[in-house]
Design a protein around this motif. Structure first.
Motif, PDB file in Angstrom:
ATOM      1  N   GLU A 112       0.855  -1.193   0.000  1.00  0.00           N
ATOM      2  CA  GLU A 112       0.000   0.000   0.000  1.00  0.00           C
ATOM      3  C   GLU A 112       0.887   1.237   0.000  1.00  0.00           C
ATOM      4  OE1 GLU A 112      -3.321   0.071  -0.134  1.00  0.00           O
ATOM      5  OE2 GLU A 112      -3.660  -2.070   0.083  1.00  0.00           O
ATOM      6  N   PRO A 113       0.410   2.377  -0.433  1.00  0.00           N
ATOM      7  CA  PRO A 113      -0.897   2.626  -1.050  1.00  0.00           C
ATOM      8  C   PRO A 113      -0.903   2.235  -2.526  1.00  0.00           C
ATOM      9  CG  PRO A 113       0.331   4.678  -0.938  1.00  0.00           C
ATOM     10  CD  PRO A 113       1.186   3.617  -0.289  1.00  0.00           C
ATOM     11  N   ASN A 114      -2.115   2.161  -3.062  1.00  0.00           N
ATOM     12  CA  ASN A 114      -2.310   1.852  -4.478  1.00  0.00           C
ATOM     13  C   ASN A 114      -2.757   3.105  -5.211  1.00  0.00           C
ATOM     14  OD1 ASN A 114      -1.717  -1.067  -4.370  1.00  0.00           O
ATOM     15  ND2 ASN A 114      -3.496  -1.105  -3.030  1.00  0.00           N
ATOM     16  N   THR A 115      -3.927   3.068  -5.804  1.00  0.00           N
ATOM     17  CA  THR A 115      -4.375   4.204  -6.619  1.00  0.00           C
ATOM     18  C   THR A 115      -5.660   4.846  -6.115  1.00  0.00           C
ATOM     19  OG1 THR A 115      -5.600   2.713  -8.073  1.00  0.00           O
ATOM     20  CG2 THR A 115      -3.319   3.239  -8.689  1.00  0.00           C
ATOM     21  N   GLU A 116      -6.093   4.500  -4.907  1.00  0.00           N
ATOM     22  CA  GLU A 116      -7.339   5.056  -4.378  1.00  0.00           C
ATOM     23  C   GLU A 116      -7.060   6.334  -3.590  1.00  0.00           C
ATOM     24  OE1 GLU A 116     -10.016   3.930  -5.522  1.00  0.00           O
ATOM     25  OE2 GLU A 116      -9.440   1.955  -6.222  1.00  0.00           O
ATOM     26  N   ASP A 117      -8.136   6.993  -3.093  1.00  0.00           N
ATOM     27  CA  ASP A 117      -7.997   8.335  -2.535  1.00  0.00           C
ATOM     28  C   ASP A 117      -8.283   8.505  -1.046  1.00  0.00           C
ATOM     29  OD1 ASP A 117      -7.211   9.435  -4.951  1.00  0.00           O
ATOM     30  OD2 ASP A 117      -9.266   9.789  -5.583  1.00  0.00           O
ATOM     31  N   CYS A 118      -8.813   7.498  -0.362  1.00  0.00           N
ATOM     32  CA  CYS A 118      -9.145   7.646   1.056  1.00  0.00           C
ATOM     33  C   CYS A 118      -8.446   6.563   1.866  1.00  0.00           C
ATOM     34  CB  CYS A 118     -10.653   7.560   1.261  1.00  0.00           C
ATOM     35  SG  CYS A 118     -11.541   9.027   0.670  1.00  0.00           S
ATOM     36  N   ILE A 119      -8.134   6.886   3.136  1.00  0.00           N
ATOM     37  CA  ILE A 119      -7.399   5.947   3.994  1.00  0.00           C
ATOM     38  C   ILE A 119      -8.339   5.263   4.979  1.00  0.00           C
ATOM     39  CG2 ILE A 119      -5.615   5.688   5.755  1.00  0.00           C
ATOM     40  CD1 ILE A 119      -4.178   8.077   4.542  1.00  0.00           C
ATOM     41  N   GLU A 120      -8.248   3.930   4.976  1.00  0.00           N
ATOM     42  CA  GLU A 120      -8.928   3.129   5.983  1.00  0.00           C
ATOM     43  C   GLU A 120      -7.858   2.414   6.795  1.00  0.00           C
ATOM     44  OE1 GLU A 120     -11.192   0.116   3.904  1.00  0.00           O
ATOM     45  OE2 GLU A 120      -9.407  -1.075   3.538  1.00  0.00           O
ATOM     46  N   ILE A 121      -8.219   2.044   8.021  1.00  0.00           N
ATOM     47  CA  ILE A 121      -7.319   1.219   8.810  1.00  0.00           C
ATOM     48  C   ILE A 121      -7.998  -0.113   9.048  1.00  0.00           C
ATOM     49  CG2 ILE A 121      -6.081   3.114   9.913  1.00  0.00           C
ATOM     50  CD1 ILE A 121      -7.789   2.707  12.396  1.00  0.00           C
ATOM     51  N   HIS A 122      -7.191  -1.163   9.166  1.00  0.00           N
ATOM     52  CA  HIS A 122      -7.688  -2.496   9.487  1.00  0.00           C
ATOM     53  C   HIS A 122      -7.323  -2.786  10.930  1.00  0.00           C
ATOM     54  CE1 HIS A 122      -8.238  -4.349   5.293  1.00  0.00           C
ATOM     55  NE2 HIS A 122      -8.182  -3.036   5.159  1.00  0.00           N
ATOM     56  N   ASN A 123      -8.217  -3.414  11.654  1.00  0.00           N
ATOM     57  CA  ASN A 123      -7.887  -3.767  13.031  1.00  0.00           C
ATOM     58  C   ASN A 123      -7.191  -5.129  13.065  1.00  0.00           C
ATOM     59  OD1 ASN A 123     -10.259  -5.138  12.393  1.00  0.00           O
ATOM     60  ND2 ASN A 123     -11.052  -5.059  14.473  1.00  0.00           N
ATOM     61  N   ASP A 124      -6.177  -5.261  12.202  1.00  0.00           N
ATOM     62  CA  ASP A 124      -5.356  -6.463  12.194  1.00  0.00           C
ATOM     63  C   ASP A 124      -4.256  -6.320  13.252  1.00  0.00           C
ATOM     64  OD1 ASP A 124      -3.617  -4.626  11.055  1.00  0.00           O
ATOM     65  OD2 ASP A 124      -3.714  -5.498   9.056  1.00  0.00           O
ATOM     66  N   GLU A 125      -3.299  -7.197  13.238  1.00  0.00           N
ATOM     67  CA  GLU A 125      -2.263  -7.213  14.276  1.00  0.00           C
ATOM     68  C   GLU A 125      -1.546  -5.877  14.433  1.00  0.00           C
ATOM     69  OE1 GLU A 125       1.967  -9.447  15.020  1.00  0.00           O
ATOM     70  OE2 GLU A 125       0.351 -10.559  14.064  1.00  0.00           O
ATOM     71  N   ASN A 126      -1.291  -5.179  13.335  1.00  0.00           N
ATOM     72  CA  ASN A 126      -0.558  -3.913  13.396  1.00  0.00           C
ATOM     73  C   ASN A 126      -1.412  -2.692  13.101  1.00  0.00           C
ATOM     74  OD1 ASN A 126       2.012  -5.103  13.942  1.00  0.00           O
ATOM     75  ND2 ASN A 126       1.962  -5.863  11.845  1.00  0.00           N
ATOM     76  N   VAL A 127      -2.728  -2.845  12.999  1.00  0.00           N
ATOM     77  CA  VAL A 127      -3.645  -1.765  12.635  1.00  0.00           C
ATOM     78  C   VAL A 127      -3.070  -1.001  11.430  1.00  0.00           C
ATOM     79  CG1 VAL A 127      -5.042   0.163  13.481  1.00  0.00           C
ATOM     80  CG2 VAL A 127      -4.381  -1.635  15.053  1.00  0.00           C
ATOM     81  N   THR A 128      -2.929  -1.709  10.342  1.00  0.00           N
ATOM     82  CA  THR A 128      -2.305  -1.153   9.146  1.00  0.00           C
ATOM     83  C   THR A 128      -3.278  -0.325   8.322  1.00  0.00           C
ATOM     84  OG1 THR A 128      -2.761  -3.221   7.976  1.00  0.00           O
ATOM     85  CG2 THR A 128      -0.567  -2.960   8.964  1.00  0.00           C
ATOM     86  N   TRP A 129      -2.706   0.529   7.474  1.00  0.00           N
ATOM     87  CA  TRP A 129      -3.471   1.439   6.631  1.00  0.00           C
ATOM     88  C   TRP A 129      -3.552   0.897   5.214  1.00  0.00           C
ATOM     89  CZ3 TRP A 129      -1.366   7.051   7.599  1.00  0.00           C
ATOM     90  CH2 TRP A 129      -1.261   7.290   8.963  1.00  0.00           C
ATOM     91  N   HIS A 130      -4.708   1.194   4.581  1.00  0.00           N
ATOM     92  CA  HIS A 130      -4.937   0.827   3.183  1.00  0.00           C
ATOM     93  C   HIS A 130      -5.618   2.004   2.507  1.00  0.00           C
ATOM     94  CE1 HIS A 130      -4.393  -3.602   3.936  1.00  0.00           C
ATOM     95  NE2 HIS A 130      -4.565  -3.140   5.160  1.00  0.00           N
ATOM     96  N   ASP A 131      -5.369   2.197   1.218  1.00  0.00           N
ATOM     97  CA  ASP A 131      -6.128   3.216   0.500  1.00  0.00           C
ATOM     98  C   ASP A 131      -7.282   2.522  -0.208  1.00  0.00           C
ATOM     99  OD1 ASP A 131      -4.364   1.985  -1.338  1.00  0.00           O
ATOM    100  OD2 ASP A 131      -4.380   3.729  -2.645  1.00  0.00           O
ATOM    101  N   ARG A 132      -8.446   3.170  -0.192  1.00  0.00           N
ATOM    102  CA  ARG A 132      -9.656   2.618  -0.788  1.00  0.00           C
ATOM    103  C   ARG A 132     -10.434   3.727  -1.468  1.00  0.00           C
ATOM    104  NH1 ARG A 132      -7.283  -1.340  -0.398  1.00  0.00           N
ATOM    105  NH2 ARG A 132      -7.727  -3.140   0.887  1.00  0.00           N
ATOM    106  N   SER A 133     -11.361   3.334  -2.301  1.00  0.00           N
ATOM    107  CA  SER A 133     -12.262   4.296  -2.939  1.00  0.00           C
ATOM    108  C   SER A 133     -13.124   4.944  -1.864  1.00  0.00           C
ATOM    109  CB  SER A 133     -13.162   3.587  -3.955  1.00  0.00           C
ATOM    110  OG  SER A 133     -14.215   4.453  -4.344  1.00  0.00           O
ATOM    111  N   CYS A 134     -13.252   6.257  -1.916  1.00  0.00           N
ATOM    112  CA  CYS A 134     -14.063   6.994  -0.939  1.00  0.00           C
ATOM    113  C   CYS A 134     -15.536   6.588  -0.996  1.00  0.00           C
ATOM    114  CB  CYS A 134     -13.937   8.497  -1.182  1.00  0.00           C
ATOM    115  SG  CYS A 134     -12.256   9.120  -1.105  1.00  0.00           S
TER     116      CYS A 134
END
Length: 196
Positions: A112-134
């Motif tokens: 990550e990030p890829n080509t999207e415009d908004c940031i979400e977080i996942h409540n995985d082990e490291n609370v990592t960030w991903h970019d997703r479509s708004c």
């Protein structure tokens, strides 16, 4: 029989507060209060609106300490793996928080990030960030620095629609807590909420 202000109910003396006028649970971590929006999923813009209507903003993760506090909150109060909107958004190829400040601390997941415009977080082990479509629907996290005072129970309502639709990918909303600046394509509008 005069008007009585809404009262603060202390449901869990350690970290759960409930504000009667907005009817949403608030979790305290250090000096901030958070609401985990897990009763429904929303687009980025719907989540912005929900938080604003409850005198809060979508969460911004400016430091490693903020990230650690969110990790602690999500580990304690969520059981399933889910994604949550933050206020992070890419504008003119720069990642920014809702305040308009450029993001300087990142916790991107691998790839990550890829080509999207908004940031979400996942409540995985490291609370990592991903970019997703708004326009995707996710749970969300609202934040504020203090509990709303009873005198601020009534507040302006912000609804973001253009021609009855949510703004396009080329739009953004900044706030300094007093007014909003909305930009779409080459147009800029300053929105000053009216007290009702």
């Amino acid at each position: 029989y005069g008007y009585s202000y809404p009262k603060l109910l202390f449901l869990d003396q350690h970290d759960l507060f409930h504000y009667a006028s907005s009817n949403i649970p608030l979790f305290k971590v250090d000096e901030k209060f958070y609401h985990l929006g897990t009763t429904f999923k929303a687009t980025y813009f719907q989540a912005l609106e929900f938080c604003h209507n409850h005198q809060m903003t979508l969460v911004s993760i400016a430091t490693a300490e903020d990230d650690k506090n969110l990790r602690k909150l999500l580990y304690k109060h969520t059981e399933e793996l889910n994604s949550f909107w933050t206020s992070g958004r890419k504008l003119d190829e720069i990642w920014r928080w809702l305040s308009g400040e450029p993001i300087t601390y990142f916790n991107w997941a691998r790839g990550e990030p890829n080509t999207e415009d908004c940031i979400e977080i996942h409540n995985d082990e490291n609370v990592t960030w991903h970019d997703r479509s708004c326009k995707d629907e996710r749970y969300f996290i609202c934040e504020r620095n203090s509990i709303p005072s009873p005198s601020s129970a009534l507040h302006p309502v912000l609804k973001i629609y253009i021609n009855n639709e949510a703004p396009s990918y080329n739009s953004t909303l900044f706030t300094n807590g007093k007014y909003y600046v909305f930009q779409e394509n080459n147009n800029t509008v300053k929105i000053i909420p009216e007290e009702t």
